[in-house]
Design an enzyme around this catalytic site. Structure first.
Site, short mmCIF file in Angstrom:
data_model
loop_
_atom_site.label_atom_id
_atom_site.label_comp_id
_atom_site.label_asym_id
_atom_site.label_seq_id
_atom_site.Cartn_x
_atom_site.Cartn_y
_atom_site.Cartn_z
N CYS A 120 0.58 -0.95 -0.09
CA CYS A 120 0.02 -0.12 0.06
C CYS A 120 0.97 1.57 -0.11
O CYS A 120 0.18 2.39 -0.54
CB CYS A 120 -0.67 0.27 1.24
SG CYS A 120 -2.25 1.26 0.97
N CYS A 121 1.53 1.67 0.41
CA CYS A 121 3.28 2.58 0.87
C CYS A 121 3.72 2.51 -0.40
O CYS A 121 3.90 3.71 -0.97
CB CYS A 121 4.06 2.60 1.90
SG CYS A 121 3.32 2.53 3.58
N CYS A 203 -1.29 7.72 7.69
CA CYS A 203 -2.93 7.73 6.64
C CYS A 203 -4.15 7.24 7.94
O CYS A 203 -3.28 6.55 8.57
CB CYS A 203 -2.36 6.52 6.06
SG CYS A 203 -1.83 6.85 4.40
N CYS A 206 -3.83 3.22 9.19
CA CYS A 206 -2.32 2.98 9.75
C CYS A 206 -2.00 4.13 10.80
O CYS A 206 -0.46 3.91 11.68
CB CYS A 206 -1.44 3.17 8.74
SG CYS A 206 -2.12 2.24 7.77
N CYS A 229 7.12 4.29 6.04
CA CYS A 229 7.19 3.68 4.89
C CYS A 229 7.87 3.40 3.72
O CYS A 229 6.78 3.74 2.39
CB CYS A 229 5.87 4.70 4.36
SG CYS A 229 6.57 6.33 4.67
#
Length: 233
Positions: A120-121, A203, A206, A229
């Site tokens: 995702c990062c 985010c 997270c 990240c």
């Protein structure tokens, strides 16, 4: 990754790092703007970064400042962005992921931040950062040695081998207390979540509140063996 020649040699970076390690952040910023024309500040709107915005616009009002909009930032983060724009008229440049959240869910599955936080990062932060840095010769960050063990040896001037750039970290030697003293004394707009137990804000999925006595970055990616990240080595 780009293989263009570095704007400063490894020897000069080492010499400048040694000479400026204990200088004030404003002196390091002046060095950065003096040495490199094609440079930008990566702003996440955390405490360190809003302090740096205040310093930067006082030195170079038209300096390029970019941020990564993951589409998953807290409302409070967008609010402080707007307050920064209003106060400083800063030259803010937004970089967004190539995939919308809906496209990401279709391609990689729903809740990728839970099943594969690194993936995702990679989509929502690292790739946009690569685009942002692609045309630069150097970048400025707000990382500090005190923030985490992975940053404990960071210099004020470094060779960023991951992105093939020179990297300036003007606050690297500052303590948390020094950052907040600067914010208060200079009336810098900041994210109000910092007053609610969130020293490090990423985010929405997270980031959690940090309990007393925990590491300041314990609230990032809780439950995962992950503390960065991917933006910094």
């Amino acid at each position: 990754m780009s293989t263009k020649p570095l704007v400063l040699s490894a020897e000069e970076v080492s010499r400048l790092n040694e000479a400026y390690l204990h200088k004030e952040p404003a002196e390091i910023l002046k060095l950065a703007f003096d040495k490199v024309e094609n440079i930008s500040f990566a702003c996440s709107f955390g405490a360190e970064d809003v302090a740096l915005v205040d310093m930067i616009v006082k030195i170079k009002p038209d300096a390029k400042i970019f941020y990564l909009d993951t589409d998953l930032l807290f409302a409070e983060t967008y609010e402080v962005r707007d307050r920064i724009l209003e106060k400083y008229r800063a030259n803010l440049i937004k970089y967004s992921p190539l995939l919308t959240l809906q496209e990401q869910a279709l391609q990689r599955g729903a809740d990728l931040w839970q099943s594969d936080p690194n993936g995702c990062c990679g989509i929502r932060k690292v790739e946009p950062l690569q685009r942002a840095l692609g045309e630069l010769d150097a970048w400025i960050t707000g990382i500090r040695r005190e923030q985490s063990p992975t940053r404990a040896q960071a210099g004020v001037v470094e060779l960023d081998t991951k992105f093939n750039l020179v990297k300036f970290n003007p606050l690297v030697m500052w303590t948390d207390q020094e950052v907040w003293r600067y914010i208060v004394e200079n009336e810098v707009p900041y994210n109000k979540m910092h007053d609610q137990g969130y020293p490090s804000i990423g985010c929405i999925h997270c980031t959690r509140e940090v309990k007393p006595g925990e590491d300041p970055r314990a609230g990032r990616w809780a439950g995962h063996a992950k503390t960065e990240c991917g933006l910094h080595q």
